[in-house]
Write a protein that holds these residues in place. Structure first.
Motif, PDB file in Angstrom:
ATOM      1  N   MET A 188     -21.708 -25.688 -23.796  1.00  0.00           N
ATOM      2  CA  MET A 188     -22.570 -26.618 -24.517  1.00  0.00           C
ATOM      3  C   MET A 188     -21.934 -27.999 -24.525  1.00  0.00           C
ATOM      4  SD  MET A 188     -25.080 -24.715 -25.326  1.00  0.00           S
ATOM      5  CE  MET A 188     -25.970 -25.907 -26.340  1.00  0.00           C
ATOM      6  N   ALA A 189     -22.726 -28.997 -24.176  1.00  0.00           N
ATOM      7  CA  ALA A 189     -22.307 -30.392 -24.296  1.00  0.00           C
ATOM      8  C   ALA A 189     -23.048 -30.996 -25.478  1.00  0.00           C
ATOM      9  CB  ALA A 189     -22.620 -31.161 -23.019  1.00  0.00           C
ATOM     10  N   ARG A 190     -22.338 -31.724 -26.312  1.00  0.00           N
ATOM     11  CA  ARG A 190     -22.957 -32.245 -27.538  1.00  0.00           C
ATOM     12  C   ARG A 190     -22.574 -33.705 -27.746  1.00  0.00           C
ATOM     13  NH1 ARG A 190     -18.347 -29.582 -28.489  1.00  0.00           N
ATOM     14  NH2 ARG A 190     -16.982 -30.261 -30.192  1.00  0.00           N
ATOM     15  N   ASP A 248      -8.328 -41.769 -24.789  1.00  0.00           N
ATOM     16  CA  ASP A 248      -8.414 -40.417 -25.359  1.00  0.00           C
ATOM     17  C   ASP A 248      -9.556 -39.602 -24.749  1.00  0.00           C
ATOM     18  OD1 ASP A 248     -10.448 -41.931 -26.389  1.00  0.00           O
ATOM     19  OD2 ASP A 248     -10.373 -41.019 -28.384  1.00  0.00           O
ATOM     20  N   ALA A 249     -10.217 -40.130 -23.739  1.00  0.00           N
ATOM     21  CA  ALA A 249     -11.364 -39.437 -23.126  1.00  0.00           C
ATOM     22  C   ALA A 249     -11.129 -39.257 -21.630  1.00  0.00           C
ATOM     23  CB  ALA A 249     -12.656 -40.218 -23.365  1.00  0.00           C
ATOM     24  N   LEU A 305     -19.424 -37.862 -24.719  1.00  0.00           N
ATOM     25  CA  LEU A 305     -19.993 -36.524 -24.815  1.00  0.00           C
ATOM     26  C   LEU A 305     -18.849 -35.559 -25.081  1.00  0.00           C
ATOM     27  CD1 LEU A 305     -22.856 -35.238 -24.387  1.00  0.00           C
ATOM     28  CD2 LEU A 305     -22.126 -34.687 -22.071  1.00  0.00           C
ATOM     29  N   LEU A 306     -19.126 -34.520 -25.842  1.00  0.00           N
ATOM     30  CA  LEU A 306     -18.101 -33.532 -26.179  1.00  0.00           C
ATOM     31  C   LEU A 306     -18.417 -32.209 -25.496  1.00  0.00           C
ATOM     32  CD1 LEU A 306     -17.803 -34.150 -30.039  1.00  0.00           C
ATOM     33  CD2 LEU A 306     -16.500 -35.251 -28.198  1.00  0.00           C
ATOM     34  N   ILE A 307     -17.383 -31.599 -24.883  1.00  0.00           N
ATOM     35  CA  ILE A 307     -17.471 -30.208 -24.422  1.00  0.00           C
ATOM     36  C   ILE A 307     -16.242 -29.488 -24.954  1.00  0.00           C
ATOM     37  CG2 ILE A 307     -18.821 -30.691 -22.342  1.00  0.00           C
ATOM     38  CD1 ILE A 307     -16.183 -30.268 -20.756  1.00  0.00           C
ATOM     39  N   SER A 362     -10.384 -28.905 -22.907  1.00  0.00           N
ATOM     40  CA  SER A 362     -11.553 -28.457 -23.663  1.00  0.00           C
ATOM     41  C   SER A 362     -11.323 -27.132 -24.376  1.00  0.00           C
ATOM     42  CB  SER A 362     -12.752 -28.317 -22.730  1.00  0.00           C
ATOM     43  OG  SER A 362     -12.570 -27.223 -21.844  1.00  0.00           O
ATOM     44  N   GLY A 363     -10.391 -26.334 -23.887  1.00  0.00           N
ATOM     45  CA  GLY A 363     -10.151 -25.028 -24.487  1.00  0.00           C
ATOM     46  C   GLY A 363     -11.240 -24.010 -24.218  1.00  0.00           C
TER      47      GLY A 363
END
Length: 844
Positions: free
Chosen positions: A94-96, A138-139, A160-162, A200-201
């Motif tokens: 999921m990308a959020r 940091d990205a 975007l966060l994954i 991302s873990g």
């Protein structure tokens, strides 16, 4: 030889007057031949293009894939010894958005600094891959498919966060050279670096992840086959999937061949339907030449010369029609390549494909001979006196055996050619049997309609009485109309009902029975907290979770499955890794049909429960041994029972369920479904947002979104299928026009005699309208019945989905049949009604 030469000269001289009488013939042959030539040429172009670009599409000369684990040190050393190795990792997650306002399922592809080994990766802006994916504070850099950027309203510079990693959009993907070898994905692609994926873990114990190793071989590397053999010999338990550049996209190639076979069969339907038009055209042409034939016979021409004259003409006209069809087949790859290049890795270079063109030529010639032999036989056996005396050929009996035999041999050759060149010969054989059965049934329907008209009560309307009489009188159009239009309409009804029922199931029945969500990659440590979260967010929902591993079937009873002749319908089970599980009790949505389930405390040899349908397709039975590679270990289990699965529920179903002791201590994740029938769209959005924010490493799949994607694909496929079916329907319309034209001479005589006896043009128009109305109605009823039965079989017995009759399809079929029959019928007879009486009466 002198007779052949004489007949050929006469044929050429008579053709100086043009092709009058052969235009329907030409169109029928050209359309059918052109469809077959075009479909097979496009298929050949696509498969050849895929094969010629193998290294680019594969991303290397060799591709090794491991599921759920990376290569061991020993395995990696072997890969490195072959040449330059580029690694990539693929998984779904999921990308959020950082503010938690929206999220989307994505296909993640993490690549190293060597990507791509072959081909060119293009992005907008056009910069090196390493620069696009580099860390920025940091990205981590990320490029994404346009669909994701549009769906989440992202632009370059947005974040975007994954999982636990923060990504920044650096561009959009324009062209990914090895995308085809990765397979079809239900979610948009994002590409990141391996460092971003590690941060991302997302990769944890039991995660559903693919590790891919693409190799550019050294100059002195051994042949590809030798490398494959060595890899299997030295690493028998590796469980890796090995693919060479020669098989860069086997699934795509196989699907292209399957679809092209279907379209070829539709084209063959158009050609065979057109064959009826060939028979009508030949009969009408020979009928118009009756005085010429009579004159030749009276001057002493042998019957064989008469037959040869018109056989040469028919073959010459057929050659022209085939040539027109081949021209379409020649340009089709270039046209298709131009439009498909944005979807598939094919080139639009102009090239000829002789095998495809030769196949279409043979189909065209066999069809011509099969349907022209009988009318030619009739012309041979009618004496000259009968030709002068009668209005045409009386075909109440079969011609002599050489002509019947020629027609039979041509039909047999046509069938043998269709089966021999088919990708799935069983399907081709079923098609031919169905086609032959359709002709028989249509002929019986025509006899039935004529019998009903013959036995119908006498009506007071002269026009209606004349129409009913025209349906059953000698030389009636009933067989020709029903045979020509019935087959095309039945095919269209079948495809329309299949498409309608499939869409209805996807948007209605399946979506109602299916769970709201699938949750994948739930770790054991997350399970209790996950249950608690779902309990709060969906207190009325039903949560079902089961353990899940991935495994590839590598052998049955010790025999390598890659060397087995597996039926096409069962091959998907052996293609790639399958989800597998273990259970102490019989899973939901399944019932044991053979054998016994194991006790809850079973501790013996590994046992497996196999899906009944797939087991039959693979030829398995109770007691057979199944060897599965799971996490680099080969595990052999005995089939203890077969289960009947309810695939329509879209719940958690597995082809293989093992006894719990089989995977004791093996690391794995869990998969879960949530069923909440009362949940609204906003409730589902809240649940999805809550799970994604709380457990960023759990992949959440909203089933409705997946069904919408499938529905869209089905819609695109249906357009192509309906376009192909329209070719058969066009052939049917041409045949109908030819059948009406063939009967125009008799209609002219009837109309003149009736007008002489006092009938008005208006009354004759009403009579013809009633006749065509009744014939069109009978044809529509047959098409609905035959199409409904065929659609029921495909949807219910093959797709295993519920079937519903669709009234709009019935109304559309009825309207199409009536408009076509009445419109073409009246258009053809309008000129008949305007004939002067005197010239016609003098010929009687």
């Amino acid at each position: 030889m002198s007779r052949f030469a004489l007949a050929f000269r006469l044929a050429l001289r008579e053709m100086r007057g043009g092709l009058k009488g052969f235009y329907i013939f030409l169109a029928c042959i050209a359309i059918g031949t052109g469809a077959i030539a075009a479909v097979n040429s496009v298929s050949s172009a696509m498969t050849r293009s895929i094969a010629s670009q193998g290294t680019t599409l594969l991303g290397g000369d060799l591709r090794f894939e491991l599921n759920n684990r990376a290569a061991s040190d020993r395995e990696r050393a072997f890969l490195d010894s072959l040449g330059t190795v580029a690694t990539s990792t693929g998984l779904r997650s999921m990308a959020r958005l950082p503010d938690g306002s929206d999220q989307s399922l994505v296909e993640i592809k993490a690549v190293d600094g060597l990507y791509p080994l072959y081909g060119t990766f293009k992005a907008e802006p056009d910069r090196p891959v390493a620069d696009l994916l580099a860390r920025q504070g940091d990205a981590y850099g990320m490029v994404a498919a346009p669909l994701l950027l549009d769906r989440l309203s992202l632009k370059p510079g947005d974040r975007l966060l994954i999982g636990n990693a923060t990504l920044v959009v650096t561009g959009r993907i324009e062209s990914e050279p090895d995308a085809v070898s990765e397979g079809f994905g239900f979610a948009p692609r994002i590409m990141v670096s391996e460092q971003a994926l590690a941060a991302s873990g997302l990769i944890d114990t039991g995660s559903l992840v693919e590790h891919v190793y693409k190799i550019r071989l050294k100059a002195d590397a051994p042949p590809l086959a030798a490398i494959e053999d060595q890899a299997k010999r030295d690493f028998p338990d590796a469980g890796w999937s090995i693919r060479t550049a020669e098989r860069a996209a086997p699934n795509l190639t196989e699907n292209i061949r399957r679809f092209s076979q279907f379209l070829t069969l539709v084209g063959l339907t158009a050609l065979i339907v057109g064959g009826v038009g060939v028979a009508n055209a030949v009969r009408a042409f020979l009928d118009s030449k009756r005085t010429v034939i009579a004159t030749l016979k009276c001057l002493g021409a042998p019957a064989s010369v008469v037959v040869l004259v018109y056989l040469f003409q028919i073959l010459l006209v057929s050659g022209i029609g085939i040539a027109l069809g081949l021209m379409l087949g020649m340009v089709a790859p270039w046209i298709a390549g131009y439009y498909l290049a944005q979807y598939l890795p094919i080139t639009a270079d102009f090239a000829l494909y002789p095998r495809s063109l030769l196949l279409a030529t043979l189909f065209g010639l066999m069809t011509t001979l099969a349907f022209a032999a009988m009318p030619l036989g009739h012309s041979r056996e009618v004496p000259a006196t009968a030709l002068f005396r009668d209005q045409g050929f009386e075909m109440r009996k079969l011609p002599s055996w050489p002509y019947v035999g020629t027609a039979a041999l041509a039909i047999a050759a046509l069938a043998a050619l269709a089966v021999a060149t088919a990708y799935d010969r069983r399907l081709a054989l079923i098609f031919l049997v169905a086609m032959a059965g359709s002709f028989v049934v249509l002929r019986l329907v025509a006899y039935g309609v004529a019998a009903l008209a013959r036995r119908s009560p006498r009506v007071s309307s002269p026009a209606l009485r004349l129409a009913v009489g025209n349906i059953h009188r000698p030389g009636a159009l009933t067989p020709s109309v029903i045979l020509s239009l019935g087959l095309g309409l039945a095919l269209l009804v079948t495809l329309s009902l299949i498409d309608g029922n499939l869409r209805r199931s996807l948007t209605g029945t399946l979506s109602e029975k299916a769970p709201n969500f699938f949750f994948v990659d739930i770790q054991r440590s997350q399970l209790e907290d996950f249950r608690a979260l779902i309990g709060r967010e969906a207190p009325g929902g039903t949560l079902t979770e089961v353990p899940m591993l991935r495994g590839r079937i590598i052998a049955f009873n010790g025999q390598d499955v890659t060397k087995m002749n597996v039926p096409p319908e069962g091959r998907w089970v052996l293609r790639g890794d399958r989800g597998i599980t273990y259970a102490t009790e019989v899973p939901r949505n399944s019932t044991v049909t053979q054998g016994q389930w194991w006790p809850a405390d079973y501790k013996g040899e590994p046992l497996v429960s196999f899906s009944e349908q797939e087991g039959k397709e693979l030829g398995l039975k109770l007691g057979d041994k199944v060897t599965v590679n799971v996490l680099g270990r080969n595990i052999t289990a005995t089939i203890a029972n077969f289960r009947k699965l309810d695939w329509q529920s879209l719940s958690i179903n597995f082809v293989m369920v093992f006894s719990p002791n089989t995977f004791a201590g093996a690391p794995h994740a869990w998969i879960a479904t949530l069923m909440e029938p009362q949940a609204k769209a906003e409730d589902e959005a809240r649940i999805l947002r809550s799970v994604t924010q709380t457990f960023p490493t759990i992949t959440s799949v909203r089933v409705k979104d997946a069904l919408d994607t499938v529905n869209e694909l089905v819609g695109q496929l249906a357009v192509a299928i309906r376009a192909a079916a329209a070719i058969a329907l066009i052939s049917s319309v041409l045949v109908l026009a030819g059948a009406l034209a063939a009967g125009n001479r008799a209609r002219t005589h009837d109309a003149v005699v009736l007008k002489t006896l006092g009938a008005t043009r208006a009354m004759l128009i009403r009579a013809f309208t009633y006749e065509y109305l009744l014939l069109g109605l009978a044809t529509a009823i047959f098409a609905l019945l035959a199409g409904s039965v065929a659609a029921w079989y495909v949807v219910s017995q093959v797709m295993k989905l519920p079937v519903t009759f669709l009234p709009m399809v019935a109304l559309a079929t009825l309207a199409l049949a009536l408009v076509t029959t009445i419109g073409i019928g009246l258009a053809g007879t309008w000129r008949v009604l305007g004939q002067k009486a005197a010239p016609v009466l003098r010929e009687l």
